[in-house]
Design an enzyme around this catalytic site. Structure first.
Site: not given
Length: 609
Positions: A194, A278, A310, A312-313, A455, A584
């Protein structure tokens, strides 16, 4: 003239190719590739001088081919022979070479080789006893992955008996960690490599603060990272903070942040490297702009912000910053939330605009300049319309880029082992079992071509993959009925097909869309935002009106979607929804009372809860 047999990585010709030792996996890779091969029977150097009979020469040639994983019949003065050796060196594949020009009876050997192979010149290459041919044929076979596949032939792999690990996971994100722990649960020896390459702003997702809020965020991230490390240790998964890079079949180089290199081998590998933001590729983008990776590491409030993108991030960041009371503008090249249901995407955009977020549509930045230094400073953004006819300028304190993410696959040596990627996107095509074109290498998560970048999807895929590899399971990851939520100011939850995709896949005549606006009870007293929350389901008429798409825009949409997604996995139908008693007055109740179809054109506006 004596012996002229040369070895790649000191491999004995009468045995399968030599293997890096488990204790010192790098040792063999650092030795000279040209060593005199030894006869295992008497310890003496093999000579190429032999009996005069062609049958004896044929026997000698066949012995070399049979007893070496890679056998190269070569000539020391031949540049193509040198190139083919370099090819196998670059793959870290041991080879045996016989230099015909320095060998007694070398010309006779070459004549016999011609009769056996019909190859008129050296080099002549054999892999796993299969004739590959000359340099051009060998290079072609390498590019097509044929050599790698031959090296993977069961019972002949040159390192199969002494791997350091059963599984090495490259990437320590959620998917990679899930797969590693699942594999370890079945008694497998697992390593995770990692390493996070810093962004141009220097962010690795930990440390720094942004007053009280960012300090709390970083503390939470730190606690998660610590928890992951503890969990790996408890599962006996080896964790190494190092950059993983393939150097040859079944072999990887791990380089830590001090530049120290180690080499490891494994029976199988899992690529779970994820993506990184990016950049635009315009002047000033890396010098002055930030990405979502940097946002919560800023040591100051970003102030007036331009969000470019545009996705979702982009919309989540814009909504979050606007919720703090900041002046926020979103610059959009084309459509919002590409890949999501476009009716829902447009409703999200309309709601954000009504609540103070400004949108500049069909423009892209072409230059970012710094006007003033500071924390924050001041930037000038020059943008051009997508049709090229108009140029505009604007001043902002912060420019946040959210124009997509690139798969982290181009620098990990995939070309050395023959793994194919999409050259444009860097994404990896895989089978429905997450297997790449190289049989011992798998991939999960955001690096996959044509799969959802979420994720929980990576986690599920990682667990199921480990279960199939090591526990005899057969269940595959479902990439269609995946619940997800876009956390914009008005949440959007979805599961299954978008309306556009459903129409394309099943045909308009086979699709029924039920929809309605709804008004949350807590919004009715202040008369807030009536007819902004929206629900719709997409049903397959030919399959008993089975629900194949679920979409909701409203408070706690994620919570609502999570519950319904389980029912959708079980084959939920419209009739079953109609027969469900609603609670309800909760928002989810609307899905038990949907009656108006889009086809009918009926009124769906609401006047009360």
């Amino acid at each position: 003239m004596g012996s002229s047999v040369r070895k790649g990585k000191a491999v004995l010709p009468v045995e399968p190719a030599a293997r890096p030792s488990r204790e010192q996996p790098h040792r063999a890779a650092t030795e000279d590739y040209h060593h005199e091969a030894q006869n295992a029977n008497n310890g003496q150097a093999i000579t190429a001088s032999c009996k005069n009979k062609d049958t004896d020469l044929q026997f000698k040639i066949q012995a070399y081919i049979d007893k070496n994983t890679v056998m190269i019949f070569s000539n020391t003065a031949c540049s193509l022979s040198a190139k083919v050796k370099e090819l196998f060196k670059s793959m870290s594949v041991p080879y045996c070479s016989l230099e015909l020009d320095q060998t007694e009876d070398g010309q006779k050997l070459q004549d016999v080789l011609y009769e056996l192979t019909m190859e008129t010149s050296v080099p002549i290459v054999f892999v796993q006893q299969k004739q590959i041919g000359d340099y051009d044929k060998t290079l072609k076979a390498h590019k097509e992955g044929k050599i790698q596949k031959l090296l993977e032939t069961k019972g002949h792999d040159h390192m199969q008996d002494s791997y350091d690990y059963d599984l090495i996971v490259i990437g320590g994100g959620s998917g990679g960690l899930a797969a590693s722990k699942e594999a370890a649960k079945y008694g497998k020896k697992v390593m995770v490599l990692d390493y996070v390459t810093p962004t141009p702003q220097g962010t690795r997702w930990v440390k720094h603060s942004w007053e009280t809020m960012t300090e709390a965020v970083q503390n939470y991230i730190g606690s998660l990272n610590w928890g992951y490390r503890v969990s790996l240790r408890e599962k006996k998964v080896t964790y190494e903070n190092a950059f993983g890079e393939f150097v040859g079949p079944h072999t990887i180089k791990a380089t830590n942040n001090k530049g120290k290199e180690k080499f490891y081998t494994a029976e199988k590998f899992l690529i779970a490297t994820g993506e990184r933001p990016r950049y635009l590729g315009v002047p000033g983008d890396k010098e002055y702009c930030i990405t979502s990776d940097d946002l919560f590491s800023l040591p100051y409030c970003p102030g007036k912000t331009l969000v470019v993108g545009a996705s979702y991030v982009a919309l989540e960041c814009a909504g979050f910053l606007a919720g703090l009371g900041l002046d926020v503008t979103v610059m959009v090249r084309s459509i919002l939330l590409r890949g999501f249901d476009q009716e829902m995407a447009n409703k999200i955009g309309e709601h954000m605009e009504e609540h103070g977020v400004k949108f500049i549509k069909e423009f892209v930045p072409i230059k970012v300049e710094q006007i003033e230094e500071g924390t924050p400073g001041k930037l000038k953004v020059i943008a051009q319309s997508t049709d090229g006819r108009e140029i505009i300028e604007g001043e902002y304190n912060t420019v946040l880029l959210a124009v997509g993410r690139d798969a982290c696959t181009r620098t990990i040596g995939l070309d050395r082992v023959g793994v194919k990627i999409n050259e444009r996107s860097g994404k990896i095509p895989v089978s429905d079992e997450e297997q790449t074109n190289v049989p011992y290498i798998y991939a999960i998560g955001d690096v996959l071509e044509g799969k959802l970048e979420l994720t929980p999807v990576a986690i599920q895929a990682g667990r199921l993959l480990a279960q199939r590899l090591y526990a005899g399971a057969t269940l595959k990851c479902d990439y269609v009925n995946v619940p997800t939520t876009v956390f914009t100011p008005l949440e959007y939850g979805a599961c299954g097909f978008s309306e556009e995709t459903a129409l394309e896949k099943f045909g308009e005549e086979n699709i029924e869309v039920y929809h309605s606006y709804f008004w949350p009870l807590e919004w009715t007293v202040p008369s807030r935002d009536n007819n902004k929350c929206y629900a719709k389901i997409i049903c397959n008429i030919q399959d008993n009106e089975r629900v194949i798409g679920f979409h909701v825009l409203g408070p706690n949409a994620g919570e609502v979607t999570q519950g319904f997604s389980a029912a959708i996995k079980c084959g939920l139908t419209k009739a079953q929804l109609d027969n469900t008693i609603g609670i309800h007055p909760v928002c989810a109740e609307i899905f038990t009372t949907l009656s108006v179809t889009k086809r009918s054109g009926g009124n769906i506006l609401q006047s009360g809860c």
